[in-house]
Design a protein around this motif. Structure first.
Motif, short mmCIF file in Angstrom:
data_model
loop_
_atom_site.label_atom_id
_atom_site.label_comp_id
_atom_site.label_asym_id
_atom_site.label_seq_id
_atom_site.Cartn_x
_atom_site.Cartn_y
_atom_site.Cartn_z
N ARG A 133 0.73 -0.98 -0.17
CA ARG A 133 0.71 0.07 -0.31
C ARG A 133 1.29 1.17 0.06
NH1 ARG A 133 -1.81 4.14 3.21
NH2 ARG A 133 -3.78 4.18 3.20
N MET A 134 1.87 1.31 0.92
CA MET A 134 2.91 2.30 1.59
C MET A 134 3.42 2.56 0.35
SD MET A 134 6.39 2.38 3.13
CE MET A 134 7.85 1.77 2.54
N TYR A 135 4.07 1.84 -1.00
CA TYR A 135 4.40 2.00 -2.60
C TYR A 135 3.59 2.23 -3.28
CZ TYR A 135 9.26 0.62 -0.93
OH TYR A 135 10.15 1.10 0.30
N THR A 136 2.23 1.35 -3.78
CA THR A 136 1.23 2.14 -4.45
C THR A 136 1.03 4.04 -4.12
OG1 THR A 136 0.24 -0.14 -4.14
CG2 THR A 136 -1.43 0.80 -4.84
N ARG A 137 0.56 3.83 -2.88
CA ARG A 137 0.14 5.59 -2.45
C ARG A 137 1.78 6.14 -3.22
NH1 ARG A 137 -2.55 8.01 -2.55
NH2 ARG A 137 -2.58 9.59 -0.29
N TRP A 138 2.54 6.11 -3.26
CA TRP A 138 4.07 6.69 -4.00
C TRP A 138 3.79 6.63 -4.70
CZ3 TRP A 138 7.83 5.11 -6.68
CH2 TRP A 138 8.67 5.86 -6.74
N ALA A 139 3.54 5.66 -5.60
CA ALA A 139 3.77 5.82 -6.96
C ALA A 139 2.39 7.18 -7.29
CB ALA A 139 3.77 5.21 -7.33
N GLU A 140 1.52 6.98 -7.00
CA GLU A 140 0.01 7.41 -6.54
C GLU A 140 0.32 9.16 -6.74
OE1 GLU A 140 -3.21 4.42 -6.51
OE2 GLU A 140 -2.76 5.61 -4.93
N ARG A 141 1.33 9.65 -5.94
CA ARG A 141 1.20 10.68 -5.41
C ARG A 141 2.54 11.61 -6.23
NH1 ARG A 141 1.01 12.75 0.73
NH2 ARG A 141 0.06 11.14 1.50
N LEU A 333 4.00 5.57 5.71
CA LEU A 333 3.31 4.22 5.43
C LEU A 333 2.33 5.02 4.20
CD1 LEU A 333 2.92 2.47 8.97
CD2 LEU A 333 4.57 2.65 7.13
N ASP A 334 2.06 6.11 4.01
CA ASP A 334 0.47 6.28 3.09
C ASP A 334 1.57 6.69 1.97
OD1 ASP A 334 -2.24 7.23 2.38
OD2 ASP A 334 -1.44 9.55 2.36
N GLY A 335 2.48 7.21 1.73
CA GLY A 335 3.76 7.18 0.50
C GLY A 335 4.66 7.90 0.92
#
Length: 354
Positions: A133-141, A333-335
């Motif tokens: 989830r952390m890396y998914t949120r980072w990429a989306e950011r 943890l939220d990216g």
């Protein structure tokens, strides 16, 4: 950005771009495809960097002018608008500064990011799911497109493994320093005695290579397995063996894909991932030869932790390579990984140059 990485010198970069343009006008260059490709890649990087620099500078000049005119005319609205523009430029300038640390051969490419749970059963699988989830949120950011190529459920929670395909300019360059072992410390929600548990997950990042890069793979070196895809349930669970896993026997490299209902398309995806993995191995060998110390700093293995996420008895995320730390565990943890990535890239450039 400069191919060597480091601070972006505008005047030097403009002169280098002019030199590269002159090279492209030489007919002899196009008789050397490999050299021509490198020249065009560097030319494009410099054009992108200078274009972004010029755009930020224009916006900065306009914002300053707007504030000055607003102050002279007692126009509070104009001053507020100009200050808001400056605040936005600070964030954009920070992004550009990070990108100036990127100059590797594949830094502008898309990336594959794999996550694997370590030993520890349900707790480790759940921790790996948190990283996913952390890396998914980072990429989306970052404005990147993210697809899940492979996903293997944990027995009770989280994941055993997952592979993300991150698409966007500089996706690999920004993600590459995240490879390594990640340690999570918390009160386990799966422990009835509410004891503190430590779990580990490994992350591996490699660039997506295009068709122009020739990588010869002997079919006799491959073992191909098929299996049923896994997912969150319902329509995402495949009823046929459409998922594909390919093992490159000489290097023991394993890739898998289950994102498509077609076994043929999943096999094609696996071959692209395998080419990328093998190409990354070659890049690592070159880096190791150029600088053994830098290679040791970035080695991926279970004995090489790069970051700790401590949720109990206190809140702290610390990068063990750069000593960058923060108590904002929820944000990380939220990216929110920019500070960690920027510091790791700067250290990597320093190791290579020093």
């Amino acid at each position: 950005m400069p191919s060597s990485g480091g601070r972006f010198d505008v005047d030097v970069s403009r002169q280098k771009l002019l030199d590269l343009i002159k090279q492209t006008e030489d007919a002899d260059l196009w008789n050397k495809p490999d050299q021509a490709k490198k020249v065009m890649q560097e030319k494009r990087r410099l054009e992108v960097s200078l274009g972004r620099y010029d755009a930020v500078k224009r916006r900065l000049d306009d914002a300053v002018t707007l504030i000055e005119l607003g102050e002279e005319g007692a126009d509070a609205a104009s001053v507020k608008e100009g200050e808001a523009e400056l605040a936005g430029l600070v964030k954009e300038a920070d992004t550009l500064e990070t990108q100036c640390l990127l100059g590797g051969e594949m830094d502008t490419c898309n990336a594959y990011l794999e996550i694997h749970a370590g030993a520890g059963g349900t707790e480790s699988c759940d921790s790996a799911g948190i990283l996913l989830r952390m890396y998914t949120r980072w990429a989306e950011r970052q404005g990147f497109k993210v697809d899940t190529v492979e996903y293997s459920d944990g027995d009770a929670a989280g994941i055993k493994s997952a592979t993300l395909h991150i698409q966007g300019e500089f996706a690999y360059g920004l993600a590459k320093t995240e490879g390594g072992v990640h340690r999570l410390v918390r009160i386990s929600p799966f422990d009835s005695n509410a004891r503190r548990h430590t779990s580990f997950s490994s992350v591996y990042v490699y660039p997506e290579v295009d068709d122009n890069i020739e990588i010869v793979i002997n079919p006799a070196d491959l073992r191909v397995d098929t299996y049923r895809a896994q997912g969150a349930g319902g329509q995402h669970v495949n009823k046929t063996e459409s998922a594909v896993r390919i093992t490159h026997i000489p290097t023991n490299t394993v890739v898998a894909s289950q994102q498509d209902k077609s076994q043929i398309r999943n096999r094609d995806t696996c071959m692209k991932m395998l080419k990328a993995r093998l190409y990354e191995l070659e890049l690592q060998k070159k880096e190791a030869e150029a600088n053994k110390y830098a290679a040791n700093k970035t080695e991926i293995g279970w004995g090489h932790q790069i970051r700790s996420y401590v949720l109990q008895p206190y809140q702290m995320v610390k990068d063990l390579r750069t000593d960058v730390e923060t108590s904002n565990t929820i944000g990380v943890l939220d990216g929110e990984l920019t500070d960690f990535i920027k510091a790791a890239l700067a250290q990597r450039v320093g190791n290579i140059r020093g």
